[in-house]
Design an enzyme around this catalytic site. Sequence first.
Site, PDB file in Angstrom:
ATOM      1  N   CYS A 121     -20.223  -2.298   3.051  1.00  0.00           N
ATOM      2  CA  CYS A 121     -20.206  -0.868   3.375  1.00  0.00           C
ATOM      3  C   CYS A 121     -20.277  -0.710   4.898  1.00  0.00           C
ATOM      4  CB  CYS A 121     -21.356  -0.139   2.688  1.00  0.00           C
ATOM      5  SG  CYS A 121     -22.945  -0.539   3.384  1.00  0.00           S
ATOM      6  N   SER A 181       4.721  -7.347  -1.755  1.00  0.00           N
ATOM      7  CA  SER A 181       4.467  -7.430  -0.316  1.00  0.00           C
ATOM      8  C   SER A 181       4.841  -8.822   0.186  1.00  0.00           C
ATOM      9  CB  SER A 181       2.976  -7.162  -0.080  1.00  0.00           C
ATOM     10  OG  SER A 181       2.700  -7.131   1.277  1.00  0.00           O
ATOM     11  N   HIS A 212       3.876 -10.560   2.848  1.00  0.00           N
ATOM     12  CA  HIS A 212       2.902 -11.478   3.463  1.00  0.00           C
ATOM     13  C   HIS A 212       2.032 -12.207   2.450  1.00  0.00           C
ATOM     14  CE1 HIS A 212      -0.997  -9.024   3.605  1.00  0.00           C
ATOM     15  NE2 HIS A 212      -0.139  -8.106   3.211  1.00  0.00           N
ATOM     16  N   THR A 231       0.849  -1.196   0.000  1.00  0.00           N
ATOM     17  CA  THR A 231       0.000   0.000   0.000  1.00  0.00           C
ATOM     18  C   THR A 231       0.886   1.247   0.000  1.00  0.00           C
ATOM     19  OG1 THR A 231      -1.770  -1.156   1.153  1.00  0.00           O
ATOM     20  CG2 THR A 231      -1.766   1.250   1.336  1.00  0.00           C
ATOM     21  N   THR A 273      13.989   3.567   9.870  1.00  0.00           N
ATOM     22  CA  THR A 273      14.777   2.344  10.105  1.00  0.00           C
ATOM     23  C   THR A 273      14.084   1.152   9.456  1.00  0.00           C
ATOM     24  OG1 THR A 273      15.582   3.244  12.176  1.00  0.00           O
ATOM     25  CG2 THR A 273      15.731   0.845  11.917  1.00  0.00           C
ATOM     26  N   ASN A 325      -6.192  -9.711  -7.397  1.00  0.00           N
ATOM     27  CA  ASN A 325      -6.306 -10.385  -6.098  1.00  0.00           C
ATOM     28  C   ASN A 325      -7.610 -11.164  -5.942  1.00  0.00           C
ATOM     29  OD1 ASN A 325      -6.938  -7.474  -6.180  1.00  0.00           O
ATOM     30  ND2 ASN A 325      -7.846  -7.828  -4.182  1.00  0.00           N
TER      31      ASN A 325
HETATM   32  N1  PLP Z   1      -2.312  -4.830  -4.049  1.00  0.00           N
HETATM   33  C1  PLP Z   1      -2.908  -6.017  -4.123  1.00  0.00           C
HETATM   34  C2  PLP Z   1      -3.270  -6.567  -5.456  1.00  0.00           C
HETATM   35  C3  PLP Z   1      -3.209  -6.728  -2.958  1.00  0.00           C
HETATM   36  O1  PLP Z   1      -3.810  -7.916  -3.038  1.00  0.00           O
HETATM   37  C4  PLP Z   1      -2.856  -6.166  -1.711  1.00  0.00           C
HETATM   38  C5  PLP Z   1      -3.215  -6.850  -0.460  1.00  0.00           C
HETATM   39  O2  PLP Z   1      -4.358  -7.164  -0.216  1.00  0.00           O
HETATM   40  C6  PLP Z   1      -2.216  -4.922  -1.699  1.00  0.00           C
HETATM   41  C7  PLP Z   1      -1.955  -4.285  -2.873  1.00  0.00           C
HETATM   42  C8  PLP Z   1      -1.813  -4.264  -0.411  1.00  0.00           C
HETATM   43  O3  PLP Z   1      -0.716  -4.952   0.161  1.00  0.00           O
HETATM   44  P1  PLP Z   1      -0.253  -4.637   1.651  1.00  0.00           P
HETATM   45  O4  PLP Z   1      -1.095  -5.467   2.534  1.00  0.00           O
HETATM   46  O5  PLP Z   1       1.191  -5.040   1.691  1.00  0.00           O
HETATM   47  O6  PLP Z   1      -0.419  -3.189   1.861  1.00  0.00           O
END
Ligand code: PLP
Length: 381
Positions: A328, A204, A206, A72, A242, A153
């Site tokens: 929502c 990312s 995770h 993000t 950091t 996603n």
């Molecule tokens: N972009 C996509 C396509 C994602 O699936 C996600 C996570 O859900 C993100 C961005 C955001 O990632 P993060 O959780 O590292 O901010």
Amino acid sequence: MDFIYADVNATHPCSKEHLMQVWDMLQPNQGNPSSIHPLGRRARLLVERSRRSIAECIGAQAREIFFTSCATESNNWVLQAVCARPFFEKRPKLLISAGEHSSIRVPAAALEKKGLCEVVSIGLQRNGQVDEEALLAQVDQNCVGIFLIHTHNETGVVNDVESLAIEAKKRNPDVWFHIDAVQSLGKVELRSLGGSFIDSVSFSAHKIGGLQGVGCLYKKEGRMLSPLLLGGGQERALRSGTQNVAGIVSFGLRAAHVLHHPDWLGSAKLATQRFQRRLQKMPHARIHVSLTETVGTVTFFCLEGIPRERLLVAFEQAGICVSAGSACGSGTPVPNPTLLAMGIDAWAATHSVRVSFGEANREAEADRMADIVEKAVFAVK
Ligand code: PLP
């Protein structure tokens, strides 16, 4: 209760073995990577090793990788920096797709609201990919940035970003081409990204079984981006603060894992095939994108005429974790914008559920989940 975790696209669980590996690497090296004493230098070496691992996954140079707190942040960073470039007579135009993640959609809308740019949202085709012709038709001299999701996603559909970047740069060589490849790492071959026309890419940890709270940005060498965070000048002065050394060690280990084990999602794919075969036998089930059009680990579906809540309650009672999509503020389900953009009707777009499998999922779990779906259908007949 034993859970079945089928929400891997939200976060891919970390194994104990991985956490122990991180601890073993971190424990003797717990300095600040900016400190000049031996423990600081050792922490710095760990950060640099991870940077190389991630760079290797995408055929980039290590110095093109910048660690952030999450994807993000990486997405916000590029959006804000692209809009902050001086554009004298132009009214800068950003292109995004109608299927973007909120970490692109929301900041792009905020920039537009501040009057810093105009945002044009490009529609999707029925197969979930961006409408390429409509996108390229919008690339003119005012277009300063293109922000596209690579692997979606929710649908698991992959956009052909490398050829789109070539075509876009033919129309405007200065346009910044950014992709959100958070869901691509470990699922799609990315080793040519480094030499491509793509300017920046978000990732990312995770989403590949690493720790939460660490991401990175690939930025092509020679392309200039102003920093979002100022301060101590870490990450070659482009991202002060950091570094999250534990998270970065985890990210590097997992990046090496997915690169060197190309079949790491083999069981997830088998489980997805099994789940979809079972759904296809149920007359109510409607899978929105055929498996062959996706990365093979996600199922986005609804049960015709059966409200989503019924299925979610059945899954919840059985200890099964899936994604319910967005709701929502009042908790009322809202239609999924990606499905709407694909031309799927509002009812189905409001009542769909996402099942996404990962490294630890097995076909037996897919079967148990399909049994629950069958029961939910049977209960309303
Ligand atoms: N972009 C996509 C396509 C994602 O699936 C996600 C996570 O859900 C993100 C961005 C955001 O990632 P993060 O959780 O590292 O901010």
